[in-house]
Motif scaffolding. Sequence first.
Motif, mmCIF file in Angstrom:
data_model
loop_
_atom_site.group_PDB
_atom_site.id
_atom_site.type_symbol
_atom_site.label_atom_id
_atom_site.label_comp_id
_atom_site.label_asym_id
_atom_site.label_seq_id
_atom_site.Cartn_x
_atom_site.Cartn_y
_atom_site.Cartn_z
ATOM 1 N N THR A 6 -17.345 63.211 11.029
ATOM 2 C CA THR A 6 -16.448 62.123 10.683
ATOM 3 C C THR A 6 -15.217 62.111 11.580
ATOM 4 O O THR A 6 -14.793 63.148 12.080
ATOM 5 C CB THR A 6 -15.999 62.239 9.217
ATOM 6 O OG1 THR A 6 -15.153 61.152 8.915
ATOM 7 C CG2 THR A 6 -15.254 63.530 8.971
ATOM 8 N N GLU A 153 -16.679 62.658 2.883
ATOM 9 C CA GLU A 153 -16.236 62.308 4.227
ATOM 10 C C GLU A 153 -15.238 63.337 4.752
ATOM 11 O O GLU A 153 -15.265 63.708 5.925
ATOM 12 C CB GLU A 153 -15.627 60.906 4.243
ATOM 13 C CG GLU A 153 -15.319 60.423 5.648
ATOM 14 C CD GLU A 153 -14.769 59.009 5.664
ATOM 15 O OE1 GLU A 153 -14.880 58.354 6.710
ATOM 16 O OE2 GLU A 153 -14.206 58.570 4.644
ATOM 17 N N ASN A 200 -20.789 57.670 6.651
ATOM 18 C CA ASN A 200 -21.532 58.912 6.390
ATOM 19 C C ASN A 200 -22.659 58.718 5.376
ATOM 20 O O ASN A 200 -23.162 59.688 4.809
ATOM 21 C CB ASN A 200 -20.600 60.035 5.943
ATOM 22 C CG ASN A 200 -19.882 59.742 4.632
ATOM 23 O OD1 ASN A 200 -19.583 58.592 4.335
ATOM 24 N ND2 ASN A 200 -19.588 60.767 3.860
#
Length: 414
Positions: A6, A153, A200
């Motif tokens: 991320t 995340e 994600n």
Amino acid sequence: MKRYITSLVFGLMNIVMVAGCSSDDKSPEKPIESEVVKPVAIEKTNSTKIYMHYMPWFETNESTSDKKWGYHWTMANKNPNNVGANGRREIASYYYPLIGPYHSGDKNVIENHLLLMKYSGIDGILIDWYGTYDVNDYRMVKENTEQLIDMLEKVGLEYAIVYEDRFLTNVVNAGKAISVTSAAKTDLAYVQNNYFTDANYIKINGKPLLMNFGPIVLQTPAEWTNVFNTLTTKPTFLTLWDHSVKAGENASGEYAWVYKDNSFLTNFYTNTKPKLGVAMGSAYPGFKDFYAEGGGGAAIGWTIEHNNGATLDATLAIAQNAVVDYLQLITWNDFGEGTMFEPTVEFGYSFIEKIKTFSGVKNTENVFPEISRLYDLRVQKKGNVEAQKKLDQAFNYFVSMQSAKAKQIMSEIK
């Protein structure tokens, strides 16, 4: 496939810099330097995508409005308010979580679970999801799911939804929807608008992964076609093994589960997998349900003994020999059925240690006890703002694969 990393940037972390200067130094003071920390993917050698099936359904007496423990800790006859001489609460399971029984929406619990998974080499989680309607505990499961998603995340893990269509009839009977298909349309429109769009969210063959535990209620291809027609993005849709015929061409493939003995896995890999567009294997540590003892209904009727980890070793070896691209671990925390990978009093960290080895994690350091210590400190220092700030920094160090720094900052908390 490249592992997802991320790009989320955490809040700036203060690093105190002691700068010596002479009394006649007229230069302006240097600003405190800050460090920007991002979650970093763990390095591992096994290219198989490893996903963990996760239950977000647990409630405690502190998380509910009526101050009662949720069904999944109590079933019909257990009372977690009863604490034994060993300090453990009475719960509806043969096994006891290392951190004790918990609320699935507790951020400290979620932090603990996701960090343990990350350092095990797990790529993401598959969340057991009941839909959007306020019936029974379905809304609670949805709220806990979204607390989980918020932290995924930050940790740098992926996720996908495992839709439980078995509860659609309950929604209709409660007067919340006019039909099971209309209820499913509402649920999946929510999934598309709120989850599929996340960076994600797990994609397979370029499309968001959607799994179904069944189908149980929507049992014809026509019903699934009707439901999916309202979606702008058709998902990669996986059903439970031997159930894809109920979804017809809407199904992209199937996933294996746990049943009776390991021969069913071998049969899936040998006879079913070659016929599927997408096949997801499974591995599990054992199966021993508590339903009869907990008054939660009849026992399933079969048991797969854990055998001190030998069952997990065997199912991982079968998957490796089958050369699966995707592997689902069953499950993180179904304590009622005894399939939990989550660290327990009985098995310690042994199951996730085996996953760490299977996934080929390059970092051989034993970090799991330190992650548990982070959880313990979170609880012990509740309300201590300064301590919690340091623990936030420790969390950021863990997700950026700087465990030594995380340990150091935790050691400073007295």
